[in-house]
Design a protein around this motif. Structure first.
Motif, PDB file in Angstrom:
ATOM      1  N   LEU A   1       0.842  -1.205   0.000  1.00 34.70           N
ATOM      2  CA  LEU A   1       0.000   0.000   0.000  1.00 34.70           C
ATOM      3  C   LEU A   1       0.874   1.251   0.000  1.00 34.70           C
ATOM      4  O   LEU A   1       0.606   2.207  -0.722  1.00 34.70           O
ATOM      5  CB  LEU A   1      -0.905   0.006   1.242  1.00 34.70           C
ATOM      6  N   ALA A   2       1.934   1.234   0.822  1.00 31.84           N
ATOM      7  CA  ALA A   2       2.849   2.384   0.879  1.00 31.84           C
ATOM      8  C   ALA A   2       3.535   2.591  -0.465  1.00 31.84           C
ATOM      9  O   ALA A   2       3.705   3.725  -0.913  1.00 31.84           O
ATOM     10  CB  ALA A   2       3.875   2.173   1.972  1.00 31.84           C
ATOM     11  N   GLN A   3       3.911   1.477  -1.104  1.00 31.93           N
ATOM     12  CA  GLN A   3       4.586   1.581  -2.405  1.00 31.93           C
ATOM     13  C   GLN A   3       3.661   2.158  -3.477  1.00 31.93           C
ATOM     14  O   GLN A   3       4.116   2.765  -4.434  1.00 31.93           O
ATOM     15  CB  GLN A   3       5.081   0.206  -2.839  1.00 31.93           C
ATOM     16  N   GLN A   4       2.349   1.919  -3.281  1.00 33.17           N
ATOM     17  CA  GLN A   4       1.378   2.445  -4.250  1.00 33.17           C
ATOM     18  C   GLN A   4       1.039   3.917  -3.962  1.00 33.17           C
ATOM     19  O   GLN A   4       0.137   4.473  -4.554  1.00 33.17           O
ATOM     20  CB  GLN A   4       0.093   1.602  -4.196  1.00 33.17           C
ATOM     21  N   GLY A   5       1.727   4.513  -2.989  1.00 39.67           N
ATOM     22  CA  GLY A   5       1.476   5.917  -2.650  1.00 39.67           C
ATOM     23  C   GLY A   5       0.383   6.105  -1.618  1.00 39.67           C
ATOM     24  O   GLY A   5      -0.132   7.203  -1.439  1.00 39.67           O
ATOM     25  N   ASN A   6      -0.016   5.010  -0.956  1.00 40.01           N
ATOM     26  CA  ASN A   6      -1.084   5.092   0.048  1.00 40.01           C
ATOM     27  C   ASN A   6      -0.557   4.862   1.461  1.00 40.01           C
ATOM     28  O   ASN A   6      -1.247   4.288   2.295  1.00 40.01           O
ATOM     29  CB  ASN A   6      -2.176   4.059  -0.260  1.00 40.01           C
ATOM     30  N   ALA A   7       0.666   5.321   1.723  1.00 43.00           N
ATOM     31  CA  ALA A   7       1.250   5.101   3.051  1.00 43.00           C
ATOM     32  C   ALA A   7       0.407   5.750   4.140  1.00 43.00           C
ATOM     33  O   ALA A   7       0.193   5.178   5.210  1.00 43.00           O
ATOM     34  CB  ALA A   7       2.674   5.643   3.086  1.00 43.00           C
TER      35      ALA A   7
ATOM     36  N   LYS B   1      -2.818   6.369   4.135  1.00 44.90           N
ATOM     37  CA  LYS B   1      -4.039   5.596   4.346  1.00 44.90           C
ATOM     38  C   LYS B   1      -3.729   4.335   5.157  1.00 44.90           C
ATOM     39  O   LYS B   1      -4.460   3.980   6.083  1.00 44.90           O
ATOM     40  CB  LYS B   1      -4.633   5.217   2.982  1.00 44.90           C
ATOM     41  N   ALA B   2      -2.616   3.687   4.813  1.00 43.31           N
ATOM     42  CA  ALA B   2      -2.246   2.448   5.509  1.00 43.31           C
ATOM     43  C   ALA B   2      -1.964   2.725   6.987  1.00 43.31           C
ATOM     44  O   ALA B   2      -2.403   1.979   7.866  1.00 43.31           O
ATOM     45  CB  ALA B   2      -1.019   1.820   4.846  1.00 43.31           C
ATOM     46  N   LEU B   3      -1.237   3.821   7.252  1.00 42.53           N
ATOM     47  CA  LEU B   3      -0.905   4.154   8.636  1.00 42.53           C
ATOM     48  C   LEU B   3      -2.149   4.555   9.432  1.00 42.53           C
ATOM     49  O   LEU B   3      -2.309   4.170  10.589  1.00 42.53           O
ATOM     50  CB  LEU B   3       0.135   5.278   8.682  1.00 42.53           C
ATOM     51  N   ALA B   4      -3.037   5.318   8.787  1.00 45.39           N
ATOM     52  CA  ALA B   4      -4.265   5.722   9.468  1.00 45.39           C
ATOM     53  C   ALA B   4      -5.128   4.497   9.759  1.00 45.39           C
ATOM     54  O   ALA B   4      -5.659   4.356  10.870  1.00 45.39           O
ATOM     55  CB  ALA B   4      -5.025   6.719   8.599  1.00 45.39           C
ATOM     56  N   LEU B   5      -5.228   3.604   8.766  1.00 47.89           N
ATOM     57  CA  LEU B   5      -6.028   2.391   8.959  1.00 47.89           C
ATOM     58  C   LEU B   5      -5.445   1.547  10.100  1.00 47.89           C
ATOM     59  O   LEU B   5      -6.182   1.014  10.941  1.00 47.89           O
ATOM     60  CB  LEU B   5      -6.075   1.570   7.659  1.00 47.89           C
ATOM     61  N   ALA B   6      -4.107   1.482  10.123  1.00 42.01           N
ATOM     62  CA  ALA B   6      -3.447   0.720  11.193  1.00 42.01           C
ATOM     63  C   ALA B   6      -3.762   1.332  12.555  1.00 42.01           C
ATOM     64  O   ALA B   6      -4.035   0.613  13.526  1.00 42.01           O
ATOM     65  CB  ALA B   6      -1.937   0.691  10.960  1.00 42.01           C
TER      66      ALA B   6
ATOM     67  N   ALA C   1       5.988  11.015   0.255  1.00 38.03           N
ATOM     68  CA  ALA C   1       4.643  11.505  -0.023  1.00 38.03           C
ATOM     69  C   ALA C   1       3.656  10.478   0.520  1.00 38.03           C
ATOM     70  O   ALA C   1       3.540   9.383  -0.005  1.00 38.03           O
ATOM     71  CB  ALA C   1       4.468  11.674  -1.532  1.00 38.03           C
ATOM     72  N   LEU C   2       2.981  10.854   1.600  1.00 38.42           N
ATOM     73  CA  LEU C   2       2.130   9.881   2.280  1.00 38.42           C
ATOM     74  C   LEU C   2       0.819   9.604   1.556  1.00 38.42           C
ATOM     75  O   LEU C   2       0.273   8.530   1.663  1.00 38.42           O
ATOM     76  CB  LEU C   2       1.790  10.386   3.686  1.00 38.42           C
ATOM     77  N   GLY C   3       0.360  10.572   0.813  1.00 34.22           N
ATOM     78  CA  GLY C   3      -0.958  10.424   0.217  1.00 34.22           C
ATOM     79  C   GLY C   3      -2.009  10.741   1.272  1.00 34.22           C
ATOM     80  O   GLY C   3      -1.684  11.065   2.411  1.00 34.22           O
ATOM     81  N   SER C   4      -3.277  10.613   0.876  1.00 33.57           N
ATOM     82  CA  SER C   4      -4.365  10.964   1.791  1.00 33.57           C
ATOM     83  C   SER C   4      -4.437   9.986   2.973  1.00 33.57           C
ATOM     84  O   SER C   4      -4.154   8.809   2.840  1.00 33.57           O
ATOM     85  CB  SER C   4      -5.681  10.941   1.018  1.00 33.57           C
ATOM     86  N   MET C   5      -4.808  10.545   4.136  1.00 30.83           N
ATOM     87  CA  MET C   5      -4.973   9.683   5.311  1.00 30.83           C
ATOM     88  C   MET C   5      -6.437   9.353   5.536  1.00 30.83           C
ATOM     89  O   MET C   5      -6.786   8.702   6.508  1.00 30.83           O
ATOM     90  CB  MET C   5      -4.384  10.376   6.551  1.00 30.83           C
ATOM     91  N   LYS C   6      -7.288   9.844   4.611  1.00 31.90           N
ATOM     92  CA  LYS C   6      -8.724   9.632   4.789  1.00 31.90           C
ATOM     93  C   LYS C   6      -9.154   8.296   4.192  1.00 31.90           C
ATOM     94  O   LYS C   6      -8.636   7.869   3.163  1.00 31.90           O
ATOM     95  CB  LYS C   6      -9.490  10.762   4.111  1.00 31.90           C
ATOM     96  N   LEU C   7     -10.116   7.696   4.860  1.00 30.01           N
ATOM     97  CA  LEU C   7     -10.692   6.445   4.346  1.00 30.01           C
ATOM     98  C   LEU C   7     -12.089   6.764   3.817  1.00 30.01           C
ATOM     99  O   LEU C   7     -12.852   7.471   4.484  1.00 30.01           O
ATOM    100  CB  LEU C   7     -10.798   5.410   5.462  1.00 30.01           C
TER     101      LEU C   7
ATOM    102  N   PRO D   1       2.749  12.191   9.914  1.00 32.18           N
ATOM    103  CA  PRO D   1       3.585  12.911   8.938  1.00 32.18           C
ATOM    104  C   PRO D   1       5.036  13.056   9.406  1.00 32.18           C
ATOM    105  O   PRO D   1       5.954  13.028   8.586  1.00 32.18           O
ATOM    106  CB  PRO D   1       2.914  14.281   8.852  1.00 32.18           C
ATOM    107  N   TYR D   2       5.229  13.166  10.722  1.00 32.81           N
ATOM    108  CA  TYR D   2       6.598  13.310  11.234  1.00 32.81           C
ATOM    109  C   TYR D   2       7.332  11.969  11.200  1.00 32.81           C
ATOM    110  O   TYR D   2       8.515  11.915  10.895  1.00 32.81           O
ATOM    111  CB  TYR D   2       6.570  13.884  12.665  1.00 32.81           C
ATOM    112  N   ILE D   3       6.579  10.920  11.533  1.00 30.15           N
ATOM    113  CA  ILE D   3       7.180   9.584  11.513  1.00 30.15           C
ATOM    114  C   ILE D   3       7.691   9.256  10.109  1.00 30.15           C
ATOM    115  O   ILE D   3       8.767   8.702   9.935  1.00 30.15           O
ATOM    116  CB  ILE D   3       6.153   8.523  11.997  1.00 30.15           C
ATOM    117  N   SER D   4       6.905   9.674   9.101  1.00 29.67           N
ATOM    118  CA  SER D   4       7.285   9.348   7.726  1.00 29.67           C
ATOM    119  C   SER D   4       8.576  10.041   7.305  1.00 29.67           C
ATOM    120  O   SER D   4       9.214   9.652   6.336  1.00 29.67           O
ATOM    121  CB  SER D   4       6.165   9.715   6.764  1.00 29.67           C
ATOM    122  N   ARG D   5       8.954  11.099   8.045  1.00 26.60           N
ATOM    123  CA  ARG D   5      10.209  11.810   7.738  1.00 26.60           C
ATOM    124  C   ARG D   5      11.424  10.893   7.872  1.00 26.60           C
ATOM    125  O   ARG D   5      12.485  11.173   7.325  1.00 26.60           O
ATOM    126  CB  ARG D   5      10.396  13.009   8.664  1.00 26.60           C
ATOM    127  N   LEU D   6      11.239   9.828   8.637  1.00 23.00           N
ATOM    128  CA  LEU D   6      12.324   8.848   8.786  1.00 23.00           C
ATOM    129  C   LEU D   6      12.852   8.409   7.430  1.00 23.00           C
ATOM    130  O   LEU D   6      14.025   8.112   7.259  1.00 23.00           O
ATOM    131  CB  LEU D   6      11.785   7.594   9.488  1.00 23.00           C
TER     132      LEU D   6
END
Lengths: 157, 513
Positions: free
Chosen positions: B98-104, B106-111, B238-244, B383-388
């Motif tokens: 999901l992250a590779q498809q640009g939906n990181a 969404k995946a993190l929010a869902l998690a 680029a995390l993409g949208s966090m909305k489901l 968003p900050y975590i993704s800065r890693l």
């Protein structure tokens, strides 16, 4: 005949299962244990037989497509060997020079192997980090990190 | 019970204990996020701190760290495909694609939502049903456990790709073989140690999981470096949208409900835990899916991410039931907590209700707070975590290697474990090049010890006869479910083939006519 990944995998596991089965006989048992319905050798024996059957099944049903041949093209094996050697050296360094020094050397070595050559980056990305981790573990969390045999020999325990 | 809940509320709502929950969740998320440091390491690292605290505060802190680490582990699974802990290995199966498809995002929010829901439902069930559940788990006999482990192993079909069933089965047997290394718990006989003292304790699960997932994944990514350099860089930052969307929520809602209850039940059973729960929930969800949906699993299916994320948090909550009510650790992490509690002068068991009601109830109440804190803390932090990921790879990779290696070292303080990790990594790389899946091996390893113990007890009790399988209705029922689950993929495939040939025949007939 085309030798594919399935053939290699099947053969490897066949050898592994046979060796595992062979060493099963070395498992010591208490006197009379061999008459018990379940002893230390029971599960290993079952697993060895299952391993052999499944390996043979894999070899028999193996794909014969040329596309499924093992190809090692495009893989950078020397870097893997270097990185894993660095990890092994780190394990020895931990024993001899302690956590802090071995961490600094491990990180500098890792960055260097992966292409980072700027001395400033090498130092900034390793020394403060190693000191912080060492401080957090040994001083804040009170975890005993052995100073290393060499350090103890040189400066006392 | 009501009195107990109020006692728990009183203790859990003390400012210092609220602080412990927040600090625990924050520290746990941070530690769990770092590949190589999982809940076991995180909780183990807290033991020295808890020595100076009241037992209630100590276990509240450790519970917070536990939840945080499980959640943090899923973050690294999704973003960099290096599970922070074993219970989030399955999260990477669909989270990383999901992250590779640009939906990181969404995946993190869902998690985060699934972890919260799983943990909360688990805490509510625990609050009302802890004493009854303890009785249910007490009624399980060896043969039922054996059947349950067999059921667990049938989940292997869920981890095998197309035409990989035999490979997955071989890897399961390989995992079972690894689990036999060390001292046999039944007879005390050393097995496959080849005279090495370091192998007497067997291969540690943390070591195996870190070597086959974290270390191997990192090393393989470096190995394919040239290949990656040729490919366009995937913009992971680029995390993409966090909305489901509403449809997505509808899609995962039944999965979350099922996995919460299922995860909790698995967590309650002593010996099982968040890792087994996540594997089984994923397998179960895949088996429930239609043929079309099944194809999405492993390629970024929302249900494939929701199931393990919900189940591992629910199981983490459930694993406190045997710990608090029976004094039996439900997982490796709760085993560490058990040790810490005993060291603090609290003996978990049936008398904990009577002797230390504040400890019992405050832990349960603080679990709910813990989940709430995680949700509040983690969603804004994503968003900050993704800065890693913005850290250059030549810097990030040695750091991940360092955390993987020291995570294992800090549990055992034995450098032999590091050398063992390197050996296992080399084997895992070879097996991955031959397209062997790694997850079935871990599953076999996890279930191996419990399977052997319960098979042994069942056989001894039935004088070496296999009749225990059909003599107890519960055992027989679980075995039938296992058999159905195992045969189901084969039947589905046959039906699919028949359907396809039917369509072809109709088409052919149509052409001819």
């Amino acid at each position: 005949m085309v030798i594919t990944k399935d053939h290699i995998g099947g053969l490897v596991f066949l050898c592994l299962s046979a060796a595992y089965g062979f060493y099963t006989g070395d498992i010591s048992m208490l006197p009379g244990d061999e008459y018990e319905p379940f002893n230390a050798q029971t599960l290993p024996n079952i697993l060895a037989i299952m391993g052999i059957i499944l390996s043979l099944a894999l070899i028999v049903t193996a794909s014969r497509n040329a596309e499924d041949r093992l190809s090692l093209k495009g893989y950078d094996f020397p870097i893997i060997i270097k990185l894993l050697t660095l990890v092994v050296l780190f394990s020895f360094a931990l024993e001899w020079v302690g956590f802090l020094i071995s961490t600094i050397f491990f990180l500098v070595g890792g960055y260097w192997l992966l292409g980072e050559r700027r001395p400033k980056t090498l130092i900034i990305a390793s020394v403060p980090f190693a000191v912080f981790i060492w401080f957090a573990l040994s001083q804040l969390l009170d975890i005993y990190l052995a100073p290393g045999r060499l350090i103890t020999m040189l400066f006392g325990g | 019970m009501l009195e107990g809940i109020f006692t728990g509320l009183g203790t859990a709502l003390m400012p210092f204990n609220i602080l412990m929950v927040v600090v625990g969740c924050f520290a746990g998320t941070f530690i769990g996020m770092l590949p190589g440091l999982g809940p076991i390491s995180a909780v183990a690292l807290m033991i020295p701190i808890t020595y100076g605290l009241d037992p209630s505060s100590g276990i509240i802190l450790m519970a917070g760290v536990y939840y945080g680490a499980v959640f943090g582990g899923s973050t690294s699974s999704i973003l960099i495909n290096a599970p922070g802990c074993a219970s989030t290995v399955v999260t990477s199966f669909d989270g990383y694609p999901l992250a590779q498809q640009g939906n990181a995002g969404k995946a993190l929010a869902l998690a985060a939502y699934c972890s919260f829901t799983g943990g909360t439902i688990g805490a509510v069930i625990l609050l009302f049903a802890a004493p009854a559940l303890a009785k249910v788990s007490l009624s399980f006999q060896s043969s039922d456990y054996f059947a349950l482990m067999v059921l667990g192993l049938t989940a292997v079909a869920a981890f095998s790709g197309k035409g990989q069933v035999i490979k997955a089965m071989i890897m399961t047997v390989f995992g079972l073989m690894i689990s036999t290394v060390g001292i046999d718990t039944m007879t005390g006989a050393p097995r496959f140690t080849f005279g090495s003292v370091d192998l007497l304790d067997g291969v540690s699960f943390l070591l195996l999981a870190m070597a086959t997932f974290a270390l191997t994944e990192v090393v393989m990514s470096v190995m394919k470096r040239q290949h990656l350099e040729e490919d366009p860089e995937i913009d992971m930052a680029a995390l993409g949208s966090m909305k489901l969307s509403k449809e997505e929520v509808k899609e995962v809602a039944p999965t979350v409900a099922r996995s919460s209850v299922f995860g909790f039940i698995i967590g309650v059973l002593p010996g099982a835990g968040a890792t087994i729960a996540s594997f089984l929930a994923y397998g179960m969800e895949r088996n429930f899916a239609s043929v079309k949906e099944k194809l999405k699993f492993g390629k970024g299916a929302l249900r494939g991410l929701a199931a393990p994320e919900t189940a591992n948090n629910a199981a983490s909550t459930g694993s406190f039931v045997p710990l608090l009510t029976l004094g039996i650790p439900g997982s490796g992490t709760t085993a560490i907590m058990l040790g810490a509690l005993i060291a603090a002068g609290v003996q978990p068991g049936p008398r904990l209700f009577v002797d230390n009601p504040d400890v019992f109830w405050s832990v349960i109440i603080s679990m709910y707070f813990g989940n709430l804190v995680l949700l509040i803390l983690n969603l804004p932090l994503i968003p900050y975590i993704s800065r890693l990921l913005a850290i250059p790879r030549p810097i990030l990779i040695p750091l991940i290697l360092f955390f993987s290696v020291t995570g294992v070292y800090l549990v055992s303080f034995n450098t032999f474990d590091i050398q063992m990790m390197v050996f296992i990594t080399l084997v895992a790389i070879f097996l991955k090049l031959l397209d062997f899946p790694m997850a079935p091996m871990l599953l076999g390893y996890i279930l191996g010890g419990i399977l052997e113990q319960n098979l042994s007890r069942s056989l001894v009790m039935s004088d070496g006869s296999l009749s225990f399988i059909w003599e107890r209705p519960l055992t027989l029922t679980i075995m039938i479910i296992a058999a159905v689950l195992f045969v189901m993929p084969v039947i589905t495939k046959l039906l699919e083939r028949r359907k396809n040939s039917g369509i072809k025949a109709t088409a052919h007939h149509g052409e001819g006519g």
